[in-house]
Design a protein around this motif. Sequence first.
Motif, PDB file in Angstrom:
ATOM      1  N   UNK A 289       0.836  -1.207   0.000  1.00 14.66           N
ATOM      2  CA  UNK A 289       0.000   0.000   0.000  1.00 14.66           C
ATOM      3  C   UNK A 289       0.870   1.256   0.000  1.00 14.66           C
ATOM      4  N   UNK A 290       1.916   1.236   0.819  1.00 14.17           N
ATOM      5  CA  UNK A 290       2.821   2.385   0.851  1.00 14.17           C
ATOM      6  C   UNK A 290       3.520   2.591  -0.480  1.00 14.17           C
ATOM      7  N   UNK A 291       3.904   1.491  -1.127  1.00 14.17           N
ATOM      8  CA  UNK A 291       4.554   1.594  -2.434  1.00 14.17           C
ATOM      9  C   UNK A 291       3.602   2.159  -3.476  1.00 14.17           C
ATOM     10  N   UNK A 292       2.334   1.764  -3.399  1.00 13.95           N
ATOM     11  CA  UNK A 292       1.331   2.300  -4.331  1.00 13.95           C
ATOM     12  C   UNK A 292       1.220   3.809  -4.177  1.00 13.95           C
ATOM     13  N   UNK A 293       1.095   4.291  -2.941  1.00 13.44           N
ATOM     14  CA  UNK A 293       0.953   5.733  -2.710  1.00 13.44           C
ATOM     15  C   UNK A 293       2.208   6.477  -3.149  1.00 13.44           C
ATOM     16  N   UNK A 294       3.379   5.880  -2.940  1.00 14.52           N
ATOM     17  CA  UNK A 294       4.630   6.549  -3.307  1.00 14.52           C
ATOM     18  C   UNK A 294       4.928   6.542  -4.789  1.00 14.52           C
ATOM     19  N   UNK A 295       4.181   5.765  -5.557  1.00 16.58           N
ATOM     20  CA  UNK A 295       4.440   5.687  -6.998  1.00 16.58           C
ATOM     21  C   UNK A 295       4.128   7.008  -7.698  1.00 16.58           C
ATOM     22  N   UNK A 296       3.032   7.649  -7.334  1.00 14.95           N
ATOM     23  CA  UNK A 296       2.636   8.874  -8.035  1.00 14.95           C
ATOM     24  C   UNK A 296       3.692   9.970  -7.958  1.00 14.95           C
ATOM     25  N   UNK A 297       4.150  10.383  -6.749  1.00 16.48           N
ATOM     26  CA  UNK A 297       5.157  11.454  -6.718  1.00 16.48           C
ATOM     27  C   UNK A 297       6.458  11.082  -7.414  1.00 16.48           C
TER      28      UNK A 297
END
Length: 407
Positions: A264-272
């Motif tokens: 989940x953290x990796x998913x959120x960090x993908x955009x920036x």
Amino acid sequence: MDTQSLAASSKATALQQVWASPLYRGATLALFLSGVGVSASLPQIVVFLVKELGTSLPVAGLYYLTGLAAPVAGYLVGNYSDRTGHRLGLFRLCAMAGALGWAGFAVSNAPWIPFVIGAVVLGFSGSATSQLFTAIHDDLSRNTSGANESVVAIVRIALTAGWVVGPFLGTWLAAETSLRAMFWATSICFLAQIIPLGTLRVSANPRPRASHATGLGTSTRWSEMLPLLAFTGLYVLVYAGEPIKYGFLLLYMEEHLGIDPGVRGAVIGTQPLIELLLMPFSVMLARRIGTLWLMCIAAAFGVVANLCFAMWPSAIGMFAGQVLMGGVWGLYMVLGLIVAQRLLPNAVATASAIFMSSSALASALGGGIGGVGVAYLGLPNVFYIPAAFSLVAVIGLAVMARRGIIR
């Protein structure tokens, strides 16, 4: 020299300009500090209102409606800046307002205080960023270098980098100390913005004298602002999907899809990450494709991204959506301000302030509609709402591009 070499040469020139200029160099650091401070505090406001001040969750969620005041404050500051030419002086005042506002958060002892601060004080503090970009525009307009837009892109990247770092630092500081200490740190970030620019002054470009041909006098007529307002409205529609996504995507991944916390953290960090990779090339792509057409394509990415969230119930679908959203904002974060300033060239401070403050309006719109939408549609169907918003933006931007509103 081939195209790739030309692009590299342009990039090097822009970097040299930023490093050599006290204004650009100082603005880069100031905007990084601004991004860190704001992004550290915004995700923690609801938590602060509920845990520290005892409000209910629905009432705390209403805080983001204070963003409705930001465009009004932005217009007032921008219009005054265009009439007086006081760019960096207003920047310093707005930065000080931000420092006082977040300090007020830190000492708040009643639930109504943050709401008043958010609507009044922080509405004006957001104009600090637009005044910096206006000062940069004034300085660049006297420079005929072809790297001007690339300079704006580099400075804009610093603001986005702050937004990447800030949430992590805010969460860590709040956990290690307290939410109030974290708000004090944000206040310090706002005050520290003033230091890199020292006592610099930037002379504003002289405005054209009033004439029947331009219709411009001491203030800009509303009819001349219509293209800017239309473009800003389309930008708001695209941006409104962000509070919906950040409000519900993590919850959807955790409770409905059962995705592991690390993923989940990796998913959120993908955009920036995608944003930062794409931003340096946004100006070059705009020159090849056309600025508004490229933004139209980016809005189409937003449609597909939200459809991925709604229709692809897996970790891969979430990653795909975030990659596409990174494409949206990697282009919009640089090109949006450039377009806004071109649409109102004789009042760039007003244009910058209206455009930059519209994100607060979009957050209020997205937060309100997202809350109602999830109640009626549930997860993941709520993501069809931002997909529809982005589709309207695609159509609107295509119409503006076909009409040749800007080159």
